[in-house]
Each structure stands twice: as structure tokens, then as C-alpha cells.
Design an enzyme around this catalytic site. Structure first.
Site, mmCIF file in Angstrom:
data_model
loop_
_atom_site.group_PDB
_atom_site.id
_atom_site.type_symbol
_atom_site.label_atom_id
_atom_site.label_comp_id
_atom_site.label_asym_id
_atom_site.label_seq_id
_atom_site.Cartn_x
_atom_site.Cartn_y
_atom_site.Cartn_z
ATOM 1 N N TYR A 142 0.833 -1.206 0.000
ATOM 2 C CA TYR A 142 0.000 0.000 0.000
ATOM 3 C C TYR A 142 0.864 1.251 0.000
ATOM 4 O O TYR A 142 0.692 2.145 -0.833
ATOM 5 C CB TYR A 142 -0.929 -0.005 1.214
ATOM 6 N N LYS A 146 1.113 3.934 -3.158
ATOM 7 C CA LYS A 146 0.668 5.316 -2.963
ATOM 8 C C LYS A 146 1.810 6.291 -3.231
ATOM 9 O O LYS A 146 1.610 7.347 -3.841
ATOM 10 C CB LYS A 146 0.119 5.509 -1.547
#
Length: 297
Positions: A142, A146
Site C-alpha cells: 500500500y 501510494k
């Protein structure tokens, strides 16, 4: 304002808690909102996957600003494969940015997460002061995706701003109250920040967090005896914790700093710990539908 002549804000993830709150705030500020999401919602006029060219075209045609809230988030780690994370958070971002440029979109607001700081937020001998000068050290897929998406946005020829949003998902009141001291943000403050930068020429990366009572000089003491610092700075909050039988944290690992956003575009968060500890608690949990967004960091 005549909405027929108002600028159009394209909002991805418009059926999610963050996207829907942002869309509502933009609509209240006079923008015409065009939302896209894989599921239907109040602000979602385009239902479908952003990897579908027809969805991207329907979203972007005639739009002035792109608000990018859609993503796979931290709760998906371990449940969704790494390649799907890359396809959604990076691949789809690259394609959407390309199409936005071709469609004449003039501004991009990318909603990222303070989670990208990752391992850099782990303290050693003092609480970590988290601002834009702290170098991100991603800890999972994640964080990696991002951060990669942030880099794509920064490299895009369209003027852009990235907002790294602090932790904001529903939790039990004692946990919420503790996090509001140093690492959480209310959904209303997120929506206000996005609305401000949507029509502001500011560019760059900014941390968006709550109103906290601490300074960088407090970091050594917050690591060794956070309860004492809290009692000194916020005696009414410390008393409210005691009254409810909640324990003040003995140590705090990090404090997010939004002062750069305040200086750059006037961001002033209002959703503080007093929203949880203010009046004597009635025994019912606070309304998490309007104050919080589902994001982990």
C-alpha cells in the site's frame, strides 16, 4: 452561483467515505461535481472501473479539476495481491493522468496517505515529528503504490497538489480520543482541505492532520511520559479521560504536523480531541458517519 456555468470537479472514489464527503463539500462550494466509482452513490454519475477507457472519458470530458480519491487501501493488504495493488494504485493512475492531460484538465488534487512515511515513523529515543521533510520509507505494498502514484502526479504536466491524509477511520471512543491527540484527522477537515486546494494555485505535497497541542520540542518528553505532557497542555482532556476511565497514553510514537498546509493555503483543522471528550459522555459512541473516513495510517 449559477451551477450551469460553474467549473466541473471530477471526483474518483465518489461513493467512498472520503470521496463522498469531498464531493459534498465541493458541491456546497459551488462546483459541479461529476463522480466516478465502481459502486453507485449519491455523488457518483459514472459507475465503472477507471481502467475502462469509457469510464475515464465520461469522467474527464469538460472537467476543470480532477480529485483523485480512488485506491486500494491499507485494509486490502494481504487480501488483494501485490499485482492488483500496482494495477489499481499505479497503473490506473498513470492512464488517468494521461487522459486528464488530453482532456484539458487544469488541476489535479491527489489524496494520498501519511502511511507512506512507513518505517520512518518508528521512534528510537523520541517521538517522531512527521512533516514533509521526513523521508518516506514504505513498509508494505500500500505504502509503495501510494508513493509511486504521488511521483506520477508530481511528474504530470498538469499543475497538482498531493495531500497526505492522516489516520481517519471509525474506532472505539477511547482509541479515537487518543489518536486525535497526535495522528488522526476528522473527515470534515479532509473535505475542507481538498475544497480549498481545488481552486487554489498551490502545488506540492502537504500533510493533512488534526489540531494537536504539541510542538517539536515536546518529542523527547512525549516518548518517555506522554501522559504528563497531555495533562500539562490539555488538563481538561486529561480530566475527561480519568472521568471516563480511559487511560492516557504512556508514550506517543509520532505527531503529524500540518503547519506547511496552514502556511500554504490556510488549512486550519477544527475536529480535535475535544469533539470526543468535550461534554460528559452519555454512554453512546460519537457519530462516526460524518466525522471520520475509512483510511489507515
Amino acid at each position: 452561483m449559477n451551477h450551469g456555468t460553474s467549473p466541473v470537479a471530477a471526483v474518483t472514489g465518489s461513493s467512498g467515505l472520503v470521496g463522498a464527503a469531498v464531493a459534498a463539500a465541493l458541491g456546497a462550494a459551488g462546483w459541479r461535481v461529476r463522480g466516478a466509482d465502481r459502486v453507485a452513490g449519491r455523488w457518483t454519475g459514472v459507475v465503472g472501473d477507471l481502467r475502462d477507457r469509457r469510464v475515464r472519458t465520461a469522467l474527464l470530458d469538460g472537467s476543470t479539476v480532477l480529485i483523485y480519491a480512488a485506491a486500494l487501501h491499507a485494509p486490502h493488504v494481504g487480501r488483494v495481491g501485490d499485482e492488483e495493488f500496482r494495477a489499481v494504485n499505479v497503473g490506473a493512475t498513470e492512464t488517468l493522468l494521461h487522459d486528464a492531460d488530453r482532456a484539458g484538465v487544469r488541476r489535479i488534487v491527489y489524496i494520498s496517505s501519511t502511511s507512506v512515511y512507513g518505517h520512518a515513523m518508528v521512534p528510537t529515543d523520541r517521538t517522531v515529528w512527521v512533516d514533509e521533510a521526513l523521508r518516506p520509507r514504505p513498509r508494505d505494498i500500500y505504502d509503495e503504490t501510494k508513493l509511486a502514484a504521488e511521483q506520477l502526479v508530481a511528474a504530470c504536466p498538469i499543475a497538482s497538489v498531493t495531500l497526505r491524509i492522516a489516520r481517519c477511520f471509525p474506532e472505539p471512543p477511547p482509541v479515537l480520543a487518543t489518536h486525535l491527540l497526535h495522528r488522526a484527522v476528522g473527515l470534515s477537515d479532509v473535505a475542507a482541505a481538498v475544497t480549498r486546494v481545488a481552486g487554489d494555485p498551490v502545488t506540492g505535497v502537504f500533510t493533512i492532520a488534526g489540531p494537536y497541542p504539541f510542538t517539536r520540542a515536546d518529542c523527547p518528553a512525549l516518548f518517555t511520559d506522554a501522559a504528563a505532557v497531555i495533562a500539562e497542555r490539555l488538563p481538561e482532556v486529561a480530566a475527561a479521560f480519568r472521568r471516563r476511565g480511559w487511560r492516557l497514553p504512556e508514550t506517543i510514537d509520532r505527531v503529524y504536523d500540518s503547519s506547511a498546509a496552514t502556511a500554504a493555503f490556510g488549512y486550519r483543522p477544527r475536529y480535535g480531541v475535544q469533539r470526543i471528550t468535550g461534554p460528559p459522555w452519555s454512554g453512546r459512541p460519537p457519530d462516526t458517519r460524518t466525522g471520520w473516513c475509512r483510511r489507515s495510517s
